[in-house]
Write an enzyme that holds these catalytic residues in place. Structure first.
Site, short mmCIF file in Angstrom:
data_model
loop_
_atom_site.label_atom_id
_atom_site.label_comp_id
_atom_site.label_asym_id
_atom_site.label_seq_id
_atom_site.Cartn_x
_atom_site.Cartn_y
_atom_site.Cartn_z
CB SER A 1 36.78 36.30 44.49
OG SER A 1 37.25 37.08 45.57
CE1 TYR B 1 41.39 37.16 41.97
CE2 TYR B 1 40.19 38.37 43.65
CZ TYR B 1 40.63 37.17 43.13
OH TYR B 1 40.32 35.99 43.76
#
Length: 274
Positions: A139, A152
């Site tokens: 990501s 995350y």
């Protein structure tokens, strides 16, 4: 260089990007091992080409379960030429909250360890076959930390470094290692976000772009590409200024808050009023 893939293993096949990838691979005639946790979704995907698909529901952090899945798939279809470690979870994180330590642990298990347990059972067979690609879906969030999103960002940043290391180990060999860094995709993982999401991309478009990049032999893919340039420009700012800009952004919902996405394998958060 371009390549077409006939035998694919896909984790996270129940999510927005995962379903889009599964449909695209199946439409292109590939045999696909569909790995996820929601059996009805996997079965619906497999029904698109039942003679070419198999369904598996292991916890991607369980190495024994992933090895069993790999052994069964290779007995059915042979060694894959494409393995996509797409399984991932997201959620807000607050270091001051004791319950959130479990969130960090589980996110690292799924987002980081899950990629290694996905790749490991196939590496030797793919090397013997002398072709293929190991693909990790990271990501943009792994490029730099963001407030309220530490778990995350840490898991995806760790995944990026892991893929860099694996790429160096495999360099010169027949198996490619690909790092995919999506920005914002319109999926369940972003549905609860309370902040701006520039470059929001539809999963079907992301899946097509991702597979096209892999087929062309690219080792780094950003979806959409312009978000990568924006992130790089922001990273040129002095750290203090960058942090000040991000500090004012709404935080991602934590587990138990409105808009939070569920994290498989975690008990409900403790209710302080109980």
């Amino acid at each position: 260089m371009t390549a077409s893939f006939q035998n694919a293993v896909l984790t996270g096949a129940c999510g927005g990007l995962g379903q889009a990838l599964a449909r695209e691979l199946i439409a292109r005639g590939a045999a696909v091992a569909l790995v996820g946790l929601h059996l009805p979704t996997l079965q619906a995907l497999a029904a698109l080409a039942p003679e070419r698909c198999a369904v598996y529901t292991p916890d991607v952090a369980d190495s024994a379960a992933m090895q069993a899945m790999a052994a069964d798939w290779m007995a059915r279809a042979g060694a894959p030429d494409l393995v996509i470690a797409n399984a991932g979870v997201a959620g807000g994180y607050d270091t001051a909250q004791a319950d959130d330590l479990a969130v960090l642990r589980r996110m690292l298990q799924i987002n980081l360890l899950g990629a290694a347990t996905t790749f490991q059972p196939f590496v030797t067979a793919m090397r013997s076959r002398r072709r293929g690609a190991l693909v990790g879906v990271a990501s943009i969030a792994g490029w730099r930390g963001m407030p309220g999103n530490g778990a995350y960002c840490a898991s995806k940043g760790g995944l990026i470094r892991y893929l860099e290391s694996l790429r160096a180990e495999m360099r010169g060999g027949p198996v490619a290692v690909v790092t995919v860094s999506p920005g914002y995709l319109r999926t369940a993982l972003t549905a609860g976000n309370r902040f701006a999401m520039p470059g929001l991309m539809e999963p079907d478009a992301a899946a097509r772009a991702m597979l096209a990049g892999i087929a062309r032999g690219r080792t780094h893919i950003v979806l959409p590409a312009r978000i990568g340039w924006l992130a790089r420009l922001l990273n040129l700012l002095p750290g203090a200024l960058h942090d000040r800009l991000l500090l004012g952004q709404p935080r991602k919902p934590r587990r138990g808050e409105a808009g939070a996405t569920p994290i498989p394998g975690l008990a409900p958060p403790t209710d302080p009023r109980a």
